[in-house]
Design an enzyme around this catalytic site. Structure first.
Site, PDB file in Angstrom:
ATOM      1  N   GLY A 230       0.813  -1.213   0.000  1.00 11.23           N
ATOM      2  CA  GLY A 230       0.000   0.000   0.000  1.00 11.23           C
ATOM      3  C   GLY A 230       0.844   1.259   0.000  1.00 11.23           C
ATOM      4  O   GLY A 230       1.634   1.477   0.902  1.00 11.23           O
ATOM      5  N   ASP A 234       3.030   9.525   4.937  1.00 11.04           N
ATOM      6  CA  ASP A 234       2.730   9.875   6.330  1.00 11.04           C
ATOM      7  C   ASP A 234       1.709   8.922   6.932  1.00 11.04           C
ATOM      8  O   ASP A 234       0.580   9.292   7.246  1.00 11.04           O
ATOM      9  CB  ASP A 234       2.209  11.314   6.429  1.00 11.04           C
ATOM     10  CG  ASP A 234       2.246  11.810   7.890  1.00 11.04           C
ATOM     11  OD1 ASP A 234       2.597  11.007   8.771  1.00 11.04           O
ATOM     12  OD2 ASP A 234       1.920  12.979   8.117  1.00 11.04           O
ATOM     13  N   ASN A 236       1.452   7.879   9.774  1.00 11.73           N
ATOM     14  CA  ASN A 236       1.043   8.206  11.140  1.00 11.73           C
ATOM     15  C   ASN A 236      -0.340   8.838  11.201  1.00 11.73           C
ATOM     16  O   ASN A 236      -0.997   8.826  12.242  1.00 11.73           O
ATOM     17  CB  ASN A 236       2.078   9.151  11.781  1.00 11.73           C
ATOM     18  CG  ASN A 236       3.388   8.443  12.054  1.00 11.73           C
ATOM     19  OD1 ASN A 236       3.400   7.296  12.458  1.00 11.73           O
ATOM     20  ND2 ASN A 236       4.498   9.118  11.791  1.00 11.73           N
ATOM     21  N   LEU A 256       6.467  -9.153   6.460  1.00  7.72           N
ATOM     22  CA  LEU A 256       7.822  -9.626   6.172  1.00  7.72           C
ATOM     23  C   LEU A 256       8.490 -10.077   7.472  1.00  7.72           C
ATOM     24  O   LEU A 256       8.278  -9.472   8.522  1.00  7.72           O
ATOM     25  CB  LEU A 256       8.652  -8.522   5.527  1.00  7.72           C
ATOM     26  CG  LEU A 256       8.173  -7.984   4.178  1.00  7.72           C
ATOM     27  CD1 LEU A 256       9.105  -6.876   3.697  1.00  7.72           C
ATOM     28  CD2 LEU A 256       8.097  -9.096   3.139  1.00  7.72           C
ATOM     29  N   LEU A 270       9.996   2.042   6.099  1.00  8.48           N
ATOM     30  CA  LEU A 270      10.626   1.697   4.831  1.00  8.48           C
ATOM     31  C   LEU A 270       9.835   2.367   3.721  1.00  8.48           C
ATOM     32  O   LEU A 270       8.631   2.572   3.828  1.00  8.48           O
ATOM     33  CB  LEU A 270      10.620   0.176   4.598  1.00  8.48           C
ATOM     34  CG  LEU A 270      11.475  -0.686   5.515  1.00  8.48           C
ATOM     35  CD1 LEU A 270      11.385  -2.140   5.078  1.00  8.48           C
ATOM     36  CD2 LEU A 270      12.922  -0.229   5.517  1.00  8.48           C
TER      37      LEU A 270
END
EC number: 2.1.1.221
Length: 348
Positions: A230, A234, A236, A256, A270
């Site tokens: 996806g 940002d 958060n 992962l 990441l």
């Protein structure tokens, strides 16, 4: 684009904590735009400064390239002027031969690349980048995401064992910015305006969304599965949005196994291109440890990297030497501020 989000239990420091409650499960645009927090405003200003600096640097490089071209052309003209007729003919013929050789080499490399990508489309691993979050992002954030997509395509095309890339939810501003990329219309990928759940309705059982909130750890890449990342800047502001989306759609999820091979530092983020590159590297090596250590920058890892040394053989000297170069490359890319949810294990 695939987004993988950091889990709340992964020890994210206070600066990375969301400033508001998680977004609702439905992805419809909010009735009122919530004001940005002070931290988000600082990030936005920093991003704008970076973009301005990048544009200035690009202009300087263009000017330097122009002057270098003029210098080389002048040198070539002077060389021809000082040569005899016989020497001039030889120089011109030699230059034509070199140019022809370069063009033939490029053509051969392009042909081999298309063969690899065609094979990946027929029997390779399908990877979807879900860009259906564009309505939640600003134009600047979408621009950052587009740059990450471009890097994903380049890395995948250079791989000896590429995956077959999909872009789903391509519409509106996302579509307009992608169309501005040089040669985008010729990219060897699947471009869908529809969401993957519609575009792949006949393969719904094969869909697997990568998200840190999943309880399923991805040990292997199943060639029959379609992995979804996806793309969301940002994260958060929209904690848990990919997990909620997958649950609403009734599709599988996974994360992962990064926590089994290394411990991440407080920065649990990441980029989209890093997640794609990890998957592509795993397709080449079938080794998660090599994939993680090759792609994830050193500054995102703690001192005690390896959690379970029995999971993989030690890194080769080639990969150890390569880490410094990879760190520098990814540090540059990460300045684009494209955040995704990292599919990490809980408590890692």
């Amino acid at each position: 684009m695939v987004a993988a989000a950091a889990n709340d239990d992964n020890g994210v420091d206070n600066d990375l904590k969301p400033d508001s409650e998680p977004a609702p499960a439905n992805l419809s645009p909010p009735a009122e735009q919530k004001p940005l927090s002070k931290n988000a405003q600082k990030k936005q200003v920093k991003q704008q400064r970076y973009e301005a600096k990048k544009a200035e640097k690009k202009a300087q490089e263009k000017e330097h390239k122009r002057k270098e071209g003029e210098r080389k052309h002048k040198e070539w003209e002077e060389t021809l002027a000082n040569a005899t007729e016989e020497e001039r003919l030889k120089l011109i013929e030699s230059r034509k031969s070199l140019r022809k050789e370069r063009m033939e080499k490029r053509s051969e490399e392009k042909e081999k690349k298309m063969e690899r990508l065609t094979r990946a489309k027929e029997i390779g691993q399908n990877v979807v980048v879900d860009v259906d979050f564009a309505h939640l992002m600003s134009e600047l954030e979408i621009s950052s995401l587009v740059q990450q997509i471009m890097y994903c395509y380049v890395v995948n095309g250079r791989s000896a064992t590429p995956c077959h890339l999909w872009l789903t939810g391509v519409k509106g501003e996302m579509s307009r910015q992608l169309d501005k990329l040089p040669g985008f219309e010729k990219w060897f990928i699947e471009k869908e305006s529809r969401c993957y759940i519609e575009a792949m309705a006949d393969r719904k059982e094969s869909l697997v969304y990568l998200t840190a909130d999943s309880e399923t750890v991805l040990d292997e890449l199943d060639p029959e599965s379609i992995y979804i990342i996806g793309g969301l800047v940002d994260r958060n502001r929209f904690k848990g949005i990919t997990m909620n989306k997958a649950q609403e759609q009734g599709i599988k999820t996974a994360k992962l196994p990064i926590g089994e091979y290394m411990k991440m530092s407080s920065s649990q983020v990441l980029t989209v291109n890093q997640v794609v590159e990890i998957l592509v590297k795993f397709l080449e090596t079938r080794d998660w440890k090599t994939s993680f250590f090759t792609v994830i920058p050193q500054r995102k890892r703690t001192g005690g990297d390896l959690v379970d040394s029995s999971k993989s053989e030690p890194l080769s000297e080639e990969h150890q030497d390569k880490e410094g170069d990879e760190d520098e490359k990814h540090d540059l890319l990460e300045r684009k501020k494209l955040c995704v949810e990292v599919p990490l294990e809980n408590g890692s």
